[in-house]
Design a protein around this motif. Structure first.
Motif, PDB file in Angstrom:
ATOM      1  N   THR A 263      -9.117  -0.141   7.769  1.00 48.48           N
ATOM      2  CA  THR A 263      -7.712  -0.012   7.414  1.00 48.48           C
ATOM      3  C   THR A 263      -6.897  -0.261   8.667  1.00 48.48           C
ATOM      4  O   THR A 263      -7.202   0.272   9.743  1.00 48.48           O
ATOM      5  N   VAL A 264      -5.900  -1.116   8.548  1.00 47.55           N
ATOM      6  CA  VAL A 264      -5.029  -1.503   9.653  1.00 47.55           C
ATOM      7  C   VAL A 264      -3.631  -0.956   9.369  1.00 47.55           C
ATOM      8  O   VAL A 264      -3.075  -1.214   8.298  1.00 47.55           O
ATOM      9  N   ALA A 265      -3.069  -0.212  10.307  1.00 46.59           N
ATOM     10  CA  ALA A 265      -1.775   0.430  10.097  1.00 46.59           C
ATOM     11  C   ALA A 265      -0.743  -0.062  11.099  1.00 46.59           C
ATOM     12  O   ALA A 265      -1.075  -0.516  12.200  1.00 46.59           O
ATOM     13  N   GLY A 266       0.535   0.029  10.695  1.00 43.76           N
ATOM     14  CA  GLY A 266       1.640  -0.351  11.561  1.00 43.76           C
ATOM     15  C   GLY A 266       2.651   0.773  11.686  1.00 43.76           C
ATOM     16  O   GLY A 266       2.785   1.618  10.792  1.00 43.76           O
ATOM     17  N   ARG A 267       3.361   0.782  12.817  1.00 42.87           N
ATOM     18  CA  ARG A 267       4.393   1.790  13.091  1.00 42.87           C
ATOM     19  C   ARG A 267       5.733   1.055  13.223  1.00 42.87           C
ATOM     20  O   ARG A 267       6.032   0.447  14.250  1.00 42.87           O
ATOM     21  N   GLY A 276      15.442   6.437   5.825  1.00 39.68           N
ATOM     22  CA  GLY A 276      15.825   7.842   5.795  1.00 39.68           C
ATOM     23  C   GLY A 276      14.660   8.793   5.985  1.00 39.68           C
ATOM     24  O   GLY A 276      14.794   9.999   5.764  1.00 39.68           O
ATOM     25  N   TYR A 277      13.514   8.279   6.422  1.00 36.86           N
ATOM     26  CA  TYR A 277      12.343   9.112   6.674  1.00 36.86           C
ATOM     27  C   TYR A 277      11.398   8.366   7.606  1.00 36.86           C
ATOM     28  O   TYR A 277      11.504   7.151   7.775  1.00 36.86           O
ATOM     29  N   THR A 278      10.470   9.086   8.211  1.00 37.71           N
ATOM     30  CA  THR A 278       9.462   8.480   9.067  1.00 37.71           C
ATOM     31  C   THR A 278       8.217   8.158   8.241  1.00 37.71           C
ATOM     32  O   THR A 278       7.940   8.812   7.226  1.00 37.71           O
ATOM     33  N   SER A 279       7.464   7.163   8.688  1.00 39.54           N
ATOM     34  CA  SER A 279       6.305   6.754   7.890  1.00 39.54           C
ATOM     35  C   SER A 279       5.304   5.983   8.725  1.00 39.54           C
ATOM     36  O   SER A 279       5.621   5.409   9.760  1.00 39.54           O
ATOM     37  N   GLY A 280       4.085   5.974   8.219  1.00 37.36           N
ATOM     38  CA  GLY A 280       3.049   5.081   8.705  1.00 37.36           C
ATOM     39  C   GLY A 280       2.776   4.064   7.617  1.00 37.36           C
ATOM     40  O   GLY A 280       2.801   4.401   6.431  1.00 37.36           O
ATOM     41  N   TYR A 281       2.541   2.822   8.011  1.00 37.84           N
ATOM     42  CA  TYR A 281       2.382   1.748   7.019  1.00 37.84           C
ATOM     43  C   TYR A 281       0.961   1.197   7.052  1.00 37.84           C
ATOM     44  O   TYR A 281       0.492   0.716   8.085  1.00 37.84           O
ATOM     45  N   SER A 282       0.266   1.288   5.916  1.00 34.51           N
ATOM     46  CA  SER A 282      -1.077   0.714   5.793  1.00 34.51           C
ATOM     47  C   SER A 282      -0.937  -0.761   5.443  1.00 34.51           C
ATOM     48  O   SER A 282      -0.621  -1.110   4.305  1.00 34.51           O
TER      49      SER A 282
END
Length: 350
Positions: A263-267, A276-282
């Motif tokens: 799994t590769v994630a982006g910030r 309107g919120y923080t997140s991690g993106y797969s």
């Protein structure tokens, strides 16, 4: 949903014939558009990024493109901005419209020409978009013909569902929707899935040592996914400014040392104020065929969610092809992901 590309058994005319590439490009007319046209260069990155920001804000795009990402658009030895891009400048030298065409180097099953661009909101309604579209589709046809790859060809663009103006422009140029995608998010304040270990497989943090093995595994895992084409070593490395290795994970077969899944994630911190919120993106999730059906997708996705949560993120996000035969959409929904918005791939099939 059925694919509209020719059947593999049907004889294809050479791509140079099917592309019907014009000998001369229809360059945007300066008198009609009120703009002076030239190719983009890397020196344009700051002002181009400002133009991109104006268009994305006006169009209420759910995500935004950072200046670093704009700069990445020039990366890659296969790219030729001098031939494959145009920017229109007003009398003060300010960019007001742009367009680019990109053909990924690794395509083997379908050779694809992606078009991208936009027009400053203050300069719309003057026919600039139509002029750029004529140039872009013509240049895409030339590039497909130049590829020499006698496989199905495709001119493509992704458009967010709410962009009725863009949809109308591309439809008028001969594009039709062929595939639909959903953006999904999961509230990380909810309990995370309970995951059973997969016998014989261990999850490892992302490492440089595993990077190219993951690329090879990705090419195999996605070989049966619609629209996916192999990534070359160079194209695999392009577009990584937002890559978050601390949130990415690799499943390794303990007996062989092979990569079983990843799994590769982006910030994307610049998107957080808009959302309107923080997140991690797969960004990528894949399991090779020999290891499917063991719960590895859930284990990998949950590992990323735990990484997001450990860094204080509020949501986990991803996108999915709604017609994916693997049932990914249903899997994500079962894990608590909910659809936030959608997009479509519009194409001209050749």
């Amino acid at each position: 949903m059925s694919d509209t590309q020719p059947s593999p058994s049907a004889p294809l005319a050479p791509i140079a014939v099917r592309a019907a590439a014009p000998a001369v490009l229809p360059e945007p007319d300066e008198a009609m558009t009120g703009l002076t046209w030239r190719p983009l260069t890397r020196a344009d990155v700051p002002v181009l990024a400002a133009l991109v920001a104006r268009t994305e804000e006006f169009d209420a795009q759910p995500s935004r493109t950072s200046e670093v990402e704009v700069a990445e658009g020039f990366d890659g030895d296969w790219k030729d901005p001098a031939r494959d891009s145009r920017v229109g400048l007003d009398s003060d030298g300010v960019p007001r419209a742009w367009m680019a065409v990109d053909v990924p180097p690794g395509d083997v099953r379908t050779v694809r020409a992606y078009v991208s661009g936009g027009v400053d909101p203050a300069w719309r309604g003057r026919g600039i978009g139509r002029a750029l579209m004529s140039w872009a589709t013509s240049r895409a046809r030339q590039k497909l013909a130049e590829s020499g790859k006698d496989v199905p060809g495709r001119i493509a663009v992704f458009i967010e569902d709410h962009r009725a103006d863009a949809v109308a422009l591309y439809r008028a140029a001969g594009f039709t929707p062929i595939r639909y995608y959903a953006e999904m998010r999961r509230d990380l304040s909810l309990p995370l899935p309970e995951v059973r270990p997969v016998p014989g497989v261990r999850l490892e943090p992302w490492s440089d040592a595993l990077d190219d093995a993951v690329r090879v595994a990705h090419n195999e895992a996605f070989a049966d996914h619609w629209g996916s084409e192999p990534r070359t070593p160079e194209s695999w490395q392009i577009g990584r400014a937002m890559f978050a290795p601390q949130w990415s994970h690799v499943a390794v077969d303990e007996a062989t040392g092979e990569v079983a899944g990843y799994t590769v994630a982006g910030r994307y911190e610049h998107d957080w104020p808009v959302a309107g919120y923080t997140s991690g993106y797969s960004e990528l999730l894949g399991v090779r065929r020999a290891w499917r059906g063991k719960g590895l997708s859930v284990a990998l996705l949950t590992a990323s969610m735990r990484s997001f949560l450990a860094d204080g993120m509020q949501y986990a996000e991803l996108d999915v092809d709604t017609a994916n035969p693997s049932g990914a959409h249903g899997l994500y929904a079962s894990l608590g992901y909910e659809v936030t918005h959608g997009s479509a791939l519009f194409t001209i099939e050749l």
